[in-house]
Design an enzyme around this catalytic site. Structure first.
Site, PDB file in Angstrom:
ATOM      1  N   LYS A  10       0.848  -1.201   0.000  1.00  0.00           N
ATOM      2  CA  LYS A  10       0.000   0.000   0.000  1.00  0.00           C
ATOM      3  C   LYS A  10       0.889   1.259   0.000  1.00  0.00           C
ATOM      4  CE  LYS A  10      -2.836  -1.603   3.416  1.00  0.00           C
ATOM      5  NZ  LYS A  10      -4.067  -1.789   4.232  1.00  0.00           N
ATOM      6  N   TYR A  50     -12.343  -2.251  -2.462  1.00  0.00           N
ATOM      7  CA  TYR A  50     -12.815  -2.336  -1.082  1.00  0.00           C
ATOM      8  C   TYR A  50     -14.345  -2.356  -1.016  1.00  0.00           C
ATOM      9  CZ  TYR A  50      -8.144  -1.560   0.966  1.00  0.00           C
ATOM     10  OH  TYR A  50      -6.827  -1.691   1.369  1.00  0.00           O
ATOM     11  N   ASN A 123      -0.942  -0.308   7.668  1.00  0.00           N
ATOM     12  CA  ASN A 123      -0.399  -1.646   7.936  1.00  0.00           C
ATOM     13  C   ASN A 123       0.296  -2.243   6.714  1.00  0.00           C
ATOM     14  OD1 ASN A 123      -2.644  -2.214   6.434  1.00  0.00           O
ATOM     15  ND2 ASN A 123      -3.759  -3.256   8.067  1.00  0.00           N
ATOM     16  N   HIS A 126      -1.973  -5.141   1.680  1.00  0.00           N
ATOM     17  CA  HIS A 126      -3.285  -5.769   1.537  1.00  0.00           C
ATOM     18  C   HIS A 126      -3.046  -7.176   1.009  1.00  0.00           C
ATOM     19  CE1 HIS A 126      -7.404  -6.676   0.362  1.00  0.00           C
ATOM     20  NE2 HIS A 126      -6.860  -7.203  -0.722  1.00  0.00           N
ATOM     21  N   GLU A 137     -10.151 -10.666  -6.686  1.00  0.00           N
ATOM     22  CA  GLU A 137      -9.176  -9.561  -6.641  1.00  0.00           C
ATOM     23  C   GLU A 137      -8.111  -9.683  -7.733  1.00  0.00           C
ATOM     24  OE1 GLU A 137      -7.753  -9.311  -2.602  1.00  0.00           O
ATOM     25  OE2 GLU A 137      -9.647  -8.472  -1.892  1.00  0.00           O
TER      26      GLU A 137
HETATM   27  P1  AMP Z   1      -8.899  -5.504   5.038  1.00  0.00           P
HETATM   28  O1  AMP Z   1      -9.711  -5.653   3.792  1.00  0.00           O
HETATM   29  O2  AMP Z   1      -9.346  -6.389   6.163  1.00  0.00           O
HETATM   30  O3  AMP Z   1      -7.425  -5.484   4.779  1.00  0.00           O
HETATM   31  O4  AMP Z   1      -9.256  -4.052   5.615  1.00  0.00           O
HETATM   32  C1  AMP Z   1      -8.946  -2.979   4.864  1.00  0.00           C
HETATM   33  C2  AMP Z   1      -8.016  -2.044   5.555  1.00  0.00           C
HETATM   34  O5  AMP Z   1      -8.799  -1.059   6.219  1.00  0.00           O
HETATM   35  C3  AMP Z   1      -7.111  -2.580   6.635  1.00  0.00           C
HETATM   36  O6  AMP Z   1      -5.971  -3.216   6.139  1.00  0.00           O
HETATM   37  C4  AMP Z   1      -6.775  -1.313   7.378  1.00  0.00           C
HETATM   38  O7  AMP Z   1      -5.796  -0.558   6.671  1.00  0.00           O
HETATM   39  C5  AMP Z   1      -8.082  -0.547   7.323  1.00  0.00           C
HETATM   40  N1  AMP Z   1      -8.968  -0.730   8.489  1.00  0.00           N
HETATM   41  C6  AMP Z   1      -9.689  -1.833   8.784  1.00  0.00           C
HETATM   42  N2  AMP Z   1     -10.414  -1.627   9.905  1.00  0.00           N
HETATM   43  C7  AMP Z   1     -10.147  -0.348  10.325  1.00  0.00           C
HETATM   44  C8  AMP Z   1     -10.585   0.471  11.417  1.00  0.00           C
HETATM   45  N3  AMP Z   1     -11.479   0.036  12.315  1.00  0.00           N
HETATM   46  N4  AMP Z   1     -10.086   1.717  11.517  1.00  0.00           N
HETATM   47  C9  AMP Z   1      -9.216   2.177  10.607  1.00  0.00           C
HETATM   48  N5  AMP Z   1      -8.771   1.466   9.548  1.00  0.00           N
HETATM   49  C10 AMP Z   1      -9.216   0.218   9.403  1.00  0.00           C
END
Ligand code: AMP
Length: 159
Positions: A10, A50, A123, A126, A137
């Site tokens: 990312k 997303y 983080n 992805h 994806e």
């Molecule tokens: P994921 O598809 O599970 O990778 O979620 C998408 C991304 O959204 C995560 O990798 C984080 O960067 C972000 N994210 C997920 N949950 C939260 C949250 N509660 N607050 C802020 N960022 C979040």
């Protein structure tokens, strides 16, 4: 059993010049790159990638983060690749990610910090969550002719 999965470095990982180190983490377990590109995601594409999060409260911050600079998109192939990549990446919240995982070793954000600032958790990576998600994806990010097979990339099958 041999699977393909989508991995994005990312914008935070690209900005921190961590791409080489992060790619090495996947390659050193034997995963093979079968597709790779640099891309700058726009809002419309973010909403597709997303789709599962568009209605969530953190989506605005997530869209801002994923569109703020280019990403490196890759498809890795290997045995149980979806699960293997998620193990290497670690859990979503770097605060809880164990040492040895990418998020545990290279990041420090927490839900508390991100929510307080109204930003997405930084983080770095992805990674597709399931085989079905990976299929969707990979097809969203790569055309068939942008993907290569073990045989053409490496000549011999090394697994
Ligand atoms: P994921 O598809 O599970 O990778 O979620 C998408 C991304 O959204 C995560 O990798 C984080 O960067 C972000 N994210 C997920 N949950 C939260 C949250 N509660 N607050 C802020 N960022 C979040």
């Amino acid at each position: 059993m041999i699977e393909r999965t989508l991995v994005l470095i990312k914008p935070d990982g690209v900005q921190r010049s961590l791409t080489g180190e992060l790619i090495q983490r996947f390659e050193r377990v034997g995963l093979k790159i079968v597709g790779m590109k640099m891309a700058w995601v726009d809002k419309a594409f973010s909403q597709k990638h997303y789709a599962a999060h568009v209605k969530k409260p953190f989506y605005a911050g997530l869209e801002k983060m994923i569109t703020e600079g280019p990403v490196i998109a890759m498809v890795f192939e290997g045995i149980h690749a979806v699960e293997l990549v998620r193990k290497i990446v670690g859990p979503t919240e770097p605060r809880k990610a164990p040492p040895g995982t990418i998020r545990g070793d290279y990041a420090q954000h927490s839900y508390e910090y991100a929510d307080k600032k109204g930003i997405a958790i930084k983080n770095l990576i992805h990674a597709s969550g399931t085989k079905d998600e990976a299929d969707v994806e990979v097809a969203l990010w790569f055309k068939n002719n942008e993907l290569h097979s073990y045989k053409t990339v490496h000549d011999v099958h090394v697994l």
